[in-house]
Design a protein around this motif. Structure first.
Motif, short mmCIF file in Angstrom:
data_model
loop_
_atom_site.label_atom_id
_atom_site.label_comp_id
_atom_site.label_asym_id
_atom_site.label_seq_id
_atom_site.Cartn_x
_atom_site.Cartn_y
_atom_site.Cartn_z
N ALA A 43 30.51 -11.99 -58.33
CA ALA A 43 29.37 -12.90 -58.36
C ALA A 43 29.10 -13.49 -56.99
O ALA A 43 27.95 -13.60 -56.55
CB ALA A 43 29.62 -14.02 -59.38
N GLU A 44 30.19 -13.86 -56.28
CA GLU A 44 30.03 -14.40 -54.93
C GLU A 44 29.45 -13.34 -53.99
O GLU A 44 28.55 -13.64 -53.18
CB GLU A 44 31.38 -14.88 -54.39
N ARG A 45 29.92 -12.10 -54.11
CA ARG A 45 29.40 -11.04 -53.26
C ARG A 45 27.92 -10.80 -53.52
O ARG A 45 27.13 -10.62 -52.61
CB ARG A 45 30.20 -9.75 -53.50
N GLU A 46 27.53 -10.76 -54.80
CA GLU A 46 26.13 -10.54 -55.14
C GLU A 46 25.24 -11.67 -54.62
O GLU A 46 24.12 -11.44 -54.16
CB GLU A 46 25.98 -10.38 -56.66
N THR A 57 21.39 -13.50 -50.58
CA THR A 57 21.07 -14.41 -49.49
C THR A 57 20.79 -13.65 -48.20
O THR A 57 19.83 -13.94 -47.48
CB THR A 57 22.24 -15.40 -49.27
N ARG A 58 21.64 -12.67 -47.91
CA ARG A 58 21.46 -11.88 -46.70
C ARG A 58 20.14 -11.12 -46.73
O ARG A 58 19.38 -11.15 -45.76
CB ARG A 58 22.62 -10.88 -46.53
N LYS A 59 19.86 -10.46 -47.86
CA LYS A 59 18.62 -9.69 -47.95
C LYS A 59 17.40 -10.59 -47.83
O LYS A 59 16.43 -10.28 -47.11
CB LYS A 59 18.56 -8.93 -49.28
N ARG A 73 23.83 -17.40 -38.82
CA ARG A 73 23.99 -18.10 -40.10
C ARG A 73 23.78 -17.19 -41.31
O ARG A 73 23.87 -17.64 -42.45
CB ARG A 73 23.02 -19.28 -40.18
N ILE A 74 23.49 -15.91 -41.07
CA ILE A 74 23.32 -14.97 -42.18
C ILE A 74 24.67 -14.34 -42.48
O ILE A 74 25.32 -13.82 -41.58
CB ILE A 74 22.28 -13.90 -41.84
N PRO A 75 25.12 -14.36 -43.74
CA PRO A 75 26.48 -13.87 -44.05
C PRO A 75 26.61 -12.36 -43.90
O PRO A 75 25.67 -11.61 -44.06
CB PRO A 75 26.67 -14.28 -45.52
N ARG A 76 27.84 -11.93 -43.56
CA ARG A 76 28.26 -10.53 -43.54
C ARG A 76 27.47 -9.68 -42.56
O ARG A 76 27.18 -8.51 -42.82
CB ARG A 76 28.16 -9.92 -44.96
N LEU A 77 27.11 -10.25 -41.42
CA LEU A 77 26.44 -9.47 -40.38
C LEU A 77 27.28 -9.38 -39.11
O LEU A 77 26.74 -9.08 -38.04
CB LEU A 77 25.06 -10.08 -40.05
#
Length: 381
Positions: free
Chosen positions: A131-134, A139-141, A233-237
């Protein structure tokens, strides 16, 4: 009906697996194996996290449970890991925690109630992680889409430039069989997003490859770091930002090599950026490749693959003119789109998004568009 979560049980004793299957089959899709390598292969086949929980015995021939769980963590990080052991050896427990990052332990013999409780807790952990990953992915997209839409509206030339390079990077990565190609593709899409904050004269210099002043030279040299601050501030980049941070301005002569610590993705993207800058200055594809080669700073394998694919339209692609009502999201523009008074709304190479489509349709009323709009049309062969 909701599909059952999958639980993978590994033990070299078949009667233990039979007991686990009896205790868990009502709530879960239970898969069992006595072979450690088979368990690893099953995880690899479902690397997207379809295995919710892996329960592994500690001592088995050929591979310990710690080894299996450590590999499980690498292959399928969303899968919750549980260790089953017949002894409470402290060293084994420490190894499992440090290497396999286990969620919990079960000591043999384990009562059925404790088995079900431990697996239920592990399954809930899996749900939370997914759920956190999704949420982070959404958020990233959303953040990236908002930034690229803003770039398309404020700096259509740069949006078109990003689109051209992104598609070239995609084809180049495919030709070279690059792993984690999405990181380089995303970097190509975003590497000049910081230009939104620059004055129009500076962004014009980015497009033309010619700086008009020392101030513009300094701003363009700082663009990768400016873009990095926008994306921070964008996650997983993190990997994408690392590629972008190593990019060099393409208006320098002579060009310098990237730093030795630059990732391979940064080297590939830099080649594409320099090639695109040369093409934009009306250099022929053959001469552009020869120019890049003469700089003697680029990987010959990348240049060879680039030489094979540039200047070639795919066999089933053609350019056609359409009215704005015939445009669809996903269409690639083959030329700039201007209003009748000469204002550029979109640039060659841009992919039509829903927001751009609405904007173009709005412009058909006042002041109107220059027709036709040229798009790249894919023909069914």
């Amino acid at each position: 009906m909701t599909a059952k979560l999958q639980v993978l049980c590994l033990d070299d004793e078949p009667h233990v697996l039979d007991a686990l299957r009896r205790h868990l089959r009502r709530e879960y899709d239970v898969v069992t194996t006595t072979q450690p390598q088979e368990a690893v292969d099953l995880l690899a086949a479902g690397h997207d996290g379809s295995v919710a929980v892996i329960l592994s015995d500690m001592w088995m021939p050929g591979m310990t449970g710690v080894d299996v769980l450590e590999r499980a963590r690498s292959i399928s990080p969303d899968t919750t890991r549980v260790l089953l052991t017949g002894d409470a050896d402290v060293h084994s427990a420490i190894a499992a925690i440090n290497q396999g990052k286990v969620f919990g332990f079960m000591l043999k013999p384990c009562p059925p109630r404790d088995v079900r409780a431990t697996i239920a807790a592990a399954a809930e952990q899996h749900r939370r992680v997914r759920a956190e990953r999704e949420l982070l992915e959404a958020t990233r997209k959303g953040s990236i889409d908002a930034l690229t839409d803003a770039l398309a509206i404020m700096r259509p030339g740069l949006a078109g430039r990003a689109g051209r390079r992104q598609r070239l990077v995609e084809r180049l990565c495919q030709r070279l069989g690059v792993a984690d190609a999405w990181q380089i593709v995303m970097a190509a899409r975003l590497d000049e997003i910081g230009a939104i904050t620059l004055p129009p004269s500076a962004t014009s210099a980015i497009e033309t490859g010619t700086s008009a002043s020392a101030t513009e030279v300094e701003m363009l040299a700082n663009l990768p770091h400016l873009t990095d601050s926008v994306l921070a501030r964008i996650p997983r980049l993190e990997a994408v930002r690392e590629i972008i941070r190593h990019q060099l301005p393409t208006d320098r002569d002579p060009m310098s090599p990237l730093r030795p610590d630059a990732p391979d993705g940064a080297r590939l993207l830099q080649v594409v950026r320099e090639y695109d800058a040369l093409i934009w200055r009306d250099t022929s594809p053959d001469l552009a490749i020869a120019t890049l080669s003469s700089r003697k700073i680029h990987d010959p394998e990348i240049l060879g693959a680039l030489a094979e694919i540039v200047g070639m339209r795919l066999p089933n692609e053609a350019v056609r003119g359409v009215e704005v009502d015939d445009l669809a999201t996903g269409d690639e523009l083959a030329s700039d789109v201007h209003t009748v008074d000469g204002t550029r709304l979109a640039a060659r190479g841009q992919v039509v998004t829903e927001r751009l489509l609405v904007r173009l349709r709005d412009q058909t009323l006042t002041p109107g568009l220059q027709n036709p709009i040229l798009v790249i049309h894919v023909i069914d062969l």
